[in-house]
Design a protein around this motif. Structure first.
Motif, PDB file in Angstrom:
ATOM      1  N   MET A 219      -4.839  33.357 -59.492  1.00  0.00           N
ATOM      2  CA  MET A 219      -5.138  33.508 -58.063  1.00  0.00           C
ATOM      3  C   MET A 219      -6.579  33.149 -57.716  1.00  0.00           C
ATOM      4  O   MET A 219      -6.843  32.460 -56.739  1.00  0.00           O
ATOM      5  N   ASN A 220      -7.518  33.603 -58.544  1.00  0.00           N
ATOM      6  CA  ASN A 220      -8.933  33.435 -58.149  1.00  0.00           C
ATOM      7  C   ASN A 220      -9.457  32.012 -58.342  1.00  0.00           C
ATOM      8  O   ASN A 220     -10.608  31.732 -58.008  1.00  0.00           O
ATOM      9  N   THR A 221      -8.615  31.112 -58.881  1.00  0.00           N
ATOM     10  CA  THR A 221      -9.061  29.720 -59.031  1.00  0.00           C
ATOM     11  C   THR A 221      -8.099  28.746 -58.346  1.00  0.00           C
ATOM     12  O   THR A 221      -8.132  27.549 -58.633  1.00  0.00           O
ATOM     13  N   VAL A 222      -7.225  29.249 -57.473  1.00  0.00           N
ATOM     14  CA  VAL A 222      -6.213  28.377 -56.860  1.00  0.00           C
ATOM     15  C   VAL A 222      -6.878  27.222 -56.106  1.00  0.00           C
ATOM     16  O   VAL A 222      -7.917  27.380 -55.469  1.00  0.00           O
ATOM     17  N   SER A 223      -6.257  26.039 -56.210  1.00  0.00           N
ATOM     18  CA  SER A 223      -6.820  24.835 -55.601  1.00  0.00           C
ATOM     19  C   SER A 223      -5.731  24.072 -54.855  1.00  0.00           C
ATOM     20  O   SER A 223      -4.545  24.390 -54.951  1.00  0.00           O
ATOM     21  N   ALA A 224      -6.140  23.035 -54.128  1.00  0.00           N
ATOM     22  CA  ALA A 224      -5.170  22.179 -53.430  1.00  0.00           C
ATOM     23  C   ALA A 224      -4.239  21.501 -54.435  1.00  0.00           C
ATOM     24  O   ALA A 224      -3.044  21.300 -54.154  1.00  0.00           O
ATOM     25  N   VAL A 225      -4.764  21.161 -55.608  1.00  0.00           N
ATOM     26  CA  VAL A 225      -3.924  20.542 -56.645  1.00  0.00           C
ATOM     27  C   VAL A 225      -2.838  21.515 -57.092  1.00  0.00           C
ATOM     28  O   VAL A 225      -1.683  21.130 -57.313  1.00  0.00           O
ATOM     29  N   ASN A 226      -3.180  22.808 -57.217  1.00  0.00           N
ATOM     30  CA  ASN A 226      -2.181  23.827 -57.568  1.00  0.00           C
ATOM     31  C   ASN A 226      -1.081  23.915 -56.520  1.00  0.00           C
ATOM     32  O   ASN A 226       0.098  24.084 -56.845  1.00  0.00           O
ATOM     33  N   ILE A 227      -1.471  23.820 -55.238  1.00  0.00           N
ATOM     34  CA  ILE A 227      -0.464  23.852 -54.172  1.00  0.00           C
ATOM     35  C   ILE A 227       0.466  22.653 -54.320  1.00  0.00           C
ATOM     36  O   ILE A 227       1.695  22.777 -54.268  1.00  0.00           O
ATOM     37  N   ALA A 228      -0.123  21.472 -54.527  1.00  0.00           N
ATOM     38  CA  ALA A 228       0.667  20.236 -54.581  1.00  0.00           C
ATOM     39  C   ALA A 228       1.636  20.218 -55.753  1.00  0.00           C
ATOM     40  O   ALA A 228       2.781  19.771 -55.616  1.00  0.00           O
ATOM     41  N   PHE A 229       1.206  20.702 -56.924  1.00  0.00           N
ATOM     42  CA  PHE A 229       2.034  20.577 -58.124  1.00  0.00           C
ATOM     43  C   PHE A 229       2.677  21.885 -58.566  1.00  0.00           C
ATOM     44  O   PHE A 229       3.515  21.880 -59.465  1.00  0.00           O
ATOM     45  N   GLY A 230       2.289  23.009 -57.964  1.00  0.00           N
ATOM     46  CA  GLY A 230       2.862  24.303 -58.342  1.00  0.00           C
ATOM     47  C   GLY A 230       3.703  24.919 -57.249  1.00  0.00           C
ATOM     48  O   GLY A 230       4.904  25.153 -57.419  1.00  0.00           O
ATOM     49  N   LEU A 231       3.107  25.159 -56.081  1.00  0.00           N
ATOM     50  CA  LEU A 231       3.812  25.839 -54.997  1.00  0.00           C
ATOM     51  C   LEU A 231       4.785  24.912 -54.271  1.00  0.00           C
ATOM     52  O   LEU A 231       5.948  25.266 -54.053  1.00  0.00           O
ATOM     53  N   ALA A 232       4.308  23.736 -53.883  1.00  0.00           N
ATOM     54  CA  ALA A 232       5.128  22.836 -53.051  1.00  0.00           C
ATOM     55  C   ALA A 232       6.463  22.464 -53.704  1.00  0.00           C
ATOM     56  O   ALA A 232       7.505  22.514 -53.036  1.00  0.00           O
ATOM     57  N   PRO A 233       6.511  22.091 -55.005  1.00  0.00           N
ATOM     58  CA  PRO A 233       7.813  21.738 -55.589  1.00  0.00           C
ATOM     59  C   PRO A 233       8.813  22.889 -55.556  1.00  0.00           C
ATOM     60  O   PRO A 233      10.011  22.667 -55.377  1.00  0.00           O
ATOM     61  N   ARG A 234       8.324  24.121 -55.720  1.00  0.00           N
ATOM     62  CA  ARG A 234       9.238  25.268 -55.713  1.00  0.00           C
ATOM     63  C   ARG A 234       9.742  25.552 -54.305  1.00  0.00           C
ATOM     64  O   ARG A 234      10.914  25.888 -54.113  1.00  0.00           O
ATOM     65  N   ILE A 235       8.871  25.421 -53.309  1.00  0.00           N
ATOM     66  CA  ILE A 235       9.311  25.593 -51.918  1.00  0.00           C
ATOM     67  C   ILE A 235      10.300  24.485 -51.554  1.00  0.00           C
ATOM     68  O   ILE A 235      11.345  24.731 -50.961  1.00  0.00           O
ATOM     69  N   ASN A 236       9.983  23.267 -51.928  1.00  0.00           N
ATOM     70  CA  ASN A 236      10.868  22.138 -51.617  1.00  0.00           C
ATOM     71  C   ASN A 236      12.212  22.242 -52.326  1.00  0.00           C
ATOM     72  O   ASN A 236      13.241  21.790 -51.802  1.00  0.00           O
ATOM     73  N   ALA A 237      12.218  22.834 -53.537  1.00  0.00           N
ATOM     74  CA  ALA A 237      13.474  22.965 -54.284  1.00  0.00           C
ATOM     75  C   ALA A 237      14.499  23.769 -53.495  1.00  0.00           C
ATOM     76  O   ALA A 237      15.705  23.524 -53.589  1.00  0.00           O
ATOM     77  N   SER A 238      14.018  24.727 -52.701  1.00  0.00           N
ATOM     78  CA  SER A 238      14.920  25.539 -51.886  1.00  0.00           C
ATOM     79  C   SER A 238      15.715  24.666 -50.928  1.00  0.00           C
ATOM     80  O   SER A 238      16.939  24.768 -50.825  1.00  0.00           O
ATOM     81  N   GLY A 239      15.041  23.763 -50.218  1.00  0.00           N
ATOM     82  CA  GLY A 239      15.715  22.888 -49.268  1.00  0.00           C
ATOM     83  C   GLY A 239      16.480  21.755 -49.925  1.00  0.00           C
ATOM     84  O   GLY A 239      17.411  21.208 -49.336  1.00  0.00           O
ATOM     85  N   ARG A 240      16.101  21.405 -51.163  1.00  0.00           N
ATOM     86  CA  ARG A 240      16.761  20.274 -51.834  1.00  0.00           C
ATOM     87  C   ARG A 240      18.106  20.679 -52.444  1.00  0.00           C
ATOM     88  O   ARG A 240      19.076  19.929 -52.395  1.00  0.00           O
ATOM     89  N   LEU A 241      18.139  21.866 -53.079  1.00  0.00           N
ATOM     90  CA  LEU A 241      19.346  22.263 -53.798  1.00  0.00           C
ATOM     91  C   LEU A 241      20.089  23.423 -53.155  1.00  0.00           C
ATOM     92  O   LEU A 241      21.220  23.718 -53.544  1.00  0.00           O
ATOM     93  N   ASP A 242      19.450  24.111 -52.202  1.00  0.00           N
ATOM     94  CA  ASP A 242      20.083  25.284 -51.597  1.00  0.00           C
ATOM     95  C   ASP A 242      19.853  25.211 -50.100  1.00  0.00           C
ATOM     96  O   ASP A 242      20.184  24.235 -49.455  1.00  0.00           O
ATOM     97  N   HIS A 243      19.250  26.257 -49.542  1.00  0.00           N
ATOM     98  CA  HIS A 243      18.875  26.250 -48.126  1.00  0.00           C
ATOM     99  C   HIS A 243      17.431  26.703 -48.008  1.00  0.00           C
ATOM    100  O   HIS A 243      17.009  27.645 -48.687  1.00  0.00           O
ATOM    101  N   ALA A 244      16.678  26.036 -47.156  1.00  0.00           N
ATOM    102  CA  ALA A 244      15.242  26.315 -47.029  1.00  0.00           C
ATOM    103  C   ALA A 244      14.962  27.724 -46.520  1.00  0.00           C
ATOM    104  O   ALA A 244      13.833  28.212 -46.637  1.00  0.00           O
TER     105      ALA A 244
END
Length: 750
Positions: A219-244
């Motif tokens: 948490m204390n070192t989170v960066s934009a790169v972490n959002i792009a490669f960590g958070l965003a794919p998991r959020i997007n997976a919801s809409g891709r394979l299930d429901h957003a």
């Protein structure tokens, strides 16, 4: 300067904001039921979540609606408006969608529903007649910053409704959508993401904290790169394979247990998404290879099949673009209707939206940007669609467009890549679109250590050295290169400098973007279990690194080997020959001048003449792979000495004073000496040539008083020495020794 000043602008500079705010306030005052209508990607999820926080804060009566990606598709739908009427909705606020919904918004008006559109996509020529349109890209919108994400526009609406007093933590939601939607991290986006990252490091949102945890992000070192490669794919997976909706629930829950459960579900969905993508990439690649055979891929790759999940076809297109560096369109075919839905990804040299526009009549629907687009069409039009696109591309693309180019910020020695330098660079964060992390070239670095890391060894870790300076380097997804970069290999790398924090210690680390081995390599894979499969794997691994030069490969093997033609597609195939040295079976894509990218020795040459013919046929092999079996020690040749022949002469005198069958002589000699039967047979050839023995009808007899002759006068003796030396190098020497010996021999041949 640490990342720029606050570039926030007055939200009322956005055209339509002055009309939207009083309408929403009226709805609040009169307790109207409001519908927030969003999209299923990470920007849409973030925008919807932000509006939920806003309407909760304002005490509104509201519902949300996000269409199902594969069942409904993108945009505002009439059936959703019918449902809204049944729920008593009188005001719809769209987020990250709606700017093209001309007919749907007209239908909403018929139903007595007002629609406020907040969007950031390119506006069409014909705009919908909504109650208010808020989009910085509208041609007459005076808002000075045009690069807001959908969630950025929603955030500006929140600012307008709250007189600028937006809770600080809401910037976290805005940061997620802005980074995930690849918006430029300049101006207002830059300050908004910086603010969001600062808040995220102590986030009050259980959903954000849980998502960071399952993504393995501190948490204390989170960066934009972490959002792009960590958070965003998991959020997007919801809409891709299930429901957003599941991702929206995660970002808006106040319950830590629910957040942990939802985050785990999204993590599992993302793992499933990765497996689905891997399967479709494999199937699409096989399909393309079958289509093109030994030839080159088309300028625009168009592939379609049933069972290719429409939620991930865009990712698959990106993967194939990365491999072939051409625009790629991947489509899923509905088995019953024959309708195809697909996604396109393109290269800088070709505007894919313009390419699609050139054949608009073949599609039912399409939309997008220069780099990415979506479309739907019937299966019957696929061939004409691919042909029309490639006709367009032929007039637009040049060979230079098909060469990937990455801009670097300078050549830097390892001695300058210090922890202090990495910390100084970090002050320029957040990094992302339009503000990329600087990339550096390090030339002439020696590989000191190589190892695979991560699950199934998917990733590569190196220690690079220049003089007395070393630095660790990591390359994600490049684990297969570990076998091809032994210690001592000199390489040039393109990399980003970062800080690696582990167990409280910090040190500089390179994140490799690309690497090159300037010198020809000898890959020591002697004794591999399956030489043919290994040759195919090497070709697949090395091909992406061939740059602008066509990748060519050749395989050489013994005539006795079962034909590997079927597996070695696209390779030039050669066999060793007793008379000619080597003969070509199939030319493949190898250059006529013998310049090949990869030469695979499935078997080692049996004679010096075969080796010399090999070196003559391939004078400019960039890389040679040794894939031959290691001959059993009992069956090897030894470099012959006079002592070997003295011992053998005495043994023969006692064994073959009278004629004895040759096989019996060999058997008895092998029992009484340390030499192999194969070696003894070659030595008998020498004795026969020098008239020390006679061979007749499979029998050997010793000549009791032969004329004195020098061993070196025997052609067989010289040949045995050369063959034994060659075998010794191929079987026992180090790769460096073998490489130097072959180079010396090559110069002798030429």
């Amino acid at each position: 300067m640490d990342g720029g000043v606050d570039d926030s602008h007055d939200p009322f500079l956005l055209k339509g904001m002055a009309e939207a705010v009083p309408r929403i306030r009226k709805a609040l005052q009169e307790e109207e039921h409001i519908l927030v209508y969003g999209d299923y990607d990470a920007d849409g999820v973030s925008s919807t979540s932000l509006m939920i926080y806003l309407l909760r804060y304002l005490g509104a009566s509201f519902d949300i609606y996000i269409p199902h990606r594969s069942n409904e598709g993108y945009g505002l739908h009439n059936h959703a408006l019918d449902w809204a009427v049944q729920q008593g909705v009188s005001l719809v606020i769209t987020v990250d969608t709606g700017i093209s919904a001309v007919h749907q918004i007209a239908y909403a008006a018929e139903l007595g529903i007002d629609v406020i559109v907040t969007d950031h996509h390119e506006p069409p020529e014909l705009l919908p007649e909504a109650f208010a349109l808020i989009n910085p890209k509208l041609p007459d919108c005076p808002y000075p910053f045009k690069g807001l994400a959908g969630v950025g526009v929603a955030y500006k609406l929140a600012e307008a409704l709250l007189d600028g007093k937006v809770p600080e933590e809401w910037s976290e939601i805005a940061a997620i959508g802005t980074v995930a939607d690849l918006m430029p991290l300049l101006g207002e986006n830059r300050s908004l993401v910086r603010k969001g990252l600062a808040s995220m490091r102590k986030s009050p949102f259980p959903g954000v904290r849980a998502l960071l945890e399952v993504s393995g992000i501190t948490m204390n070192t989170v960066s934009a790169v972490n959002i792009a490669f960590g958070l965003a794919p998991r959020i997007n997976a919801s809409g891709r394979l299930d429901h957003a909706g599941r991702a929206v629930a995660l970002l808006t829950t106040a319950d830590s247990d629910e957040a942990g459960q939802l985050a785990s579900e999204l993590d599992l969905l993302n793992k499933e998404r990765q497996m689905v993508v891997e399967r479709i990439v494999g199937e699409a690649t096989d399909k393309l290879i079958r289509q093109i055979g030994d030839g080159r891929p088309p300028d625009i790759i168009v592939l379609a099949d049933q069972g290719w999940n429409v939620g991930v076809v865009g990712i698959v297109a990106s993967k194939l673009l990365e491999r072939y560096y051409r625009p790629v369109i991947i489509l899923d075919i509905h088995p019953e209707t024959g309708m195809c839905k697909g996604s396109a990804r393109s290269i800088p040299g070709l505007d894919i939206y313009e390419a699609l526009t050139s054949c608009a009549g073949l599609m039912d629907h399409y939309g997008g940007h220069p780099a990415a687009a979506g479309m739907s069409l019937h299966r019957d039009n696929l061939d004409a669609f691919a042909a029309a696109l490639n006709e367009y591309a032929a007039a637009v693309l040049t060979p230079e467009h098909l060469i990937p180019v990455t801009a670097a910020d300078g050549d830097i020695p390892i001695s300058d890549l210090t922890l202090q330098a990495a910390l100084e660079l970090d002050r320029l964060a957040p990094f992302g679109m339009s503000n990329p992390l600087p990339k550096f070239i390090v030339r002439g670095a020696a590989v000191k250590e190589t190892r695979k890391m991560g699950q199934e060894g998917k990733h590569l870790k190196l220690v690079l050295q220049q003089g007395r300076h070393t630095i660790e380097a990591v390359a994600f997804g490049k684990g297969e290169l570990a076998d091809l970069l032994p210690g001592g290999t000199m390489i040039d790398v393109l990399a980003e400098l970062s800080v690696n924090e582990w167990n409280g210690s910090r040190k500089p680390q390179l994140m490799l973007q690309d690497l090159a081995v300037p010198e020809a390599q000898l890959f020591d894979l002697r004794g591999t279990a399956d030489a043919v499969r290994q040759a195919v794997r090497l070709k697949e691994v090395l091909q992406p690194y061939s740059g602008s030069t066509p990748f060519t490969a050749a395989a050489v093997f013994k005539n006795s080997r079962l034909s590997p033609l079927n597996d070695l597609k696209g390779m030039s195939l050669w066999v060793y020959d007793e008379e000619a040295g080597i003969n070509v079976l199939h030319h493949g894509q190898a250059e006529a001048d013998g310049k090949v990218s990869l030469l695979c020795l499935l078997d080692m040459p049996e004679t010096p003449e075969q080796l010399d013919a090999l070196l003559t046929a391939f004078p400019q092999a960039e890389n040679i792979a040794l894939l031959h079996a290691r001959r059993d020690g009992h069956d090897r040749l030894q470099v012959p000495t006079r002592d070997h022949f003295k011992v053998l002469y005495k043994l023969l005198a006692s064994i073959a004073a009278t004629a004895v069958p040759e096989h019996e002589v060999l058997l008895r000699l092998s029992r009484q000496s340390s030499l192999s039967v194969r070696m003894l047979g070659r030595m008998l050839d020498v004795f026969e040539e020098l008239d020390f023995i006679e061979r007749t009808g499979g029998m050997i007899s010793f000549v009791s008083q032969p004329a004195a002759k020098n061993l070196s006068a025997s052609r067989h003796f010289v040949r045995l020495g050369q063959t034994a030396e060659m075998e010794q190098y191929f079987m026992e020497s180090s790769p460096r020794e073998l490489e130097n010996w072959m180079q010396a021999r090559r110069q002798g041949v030429s």
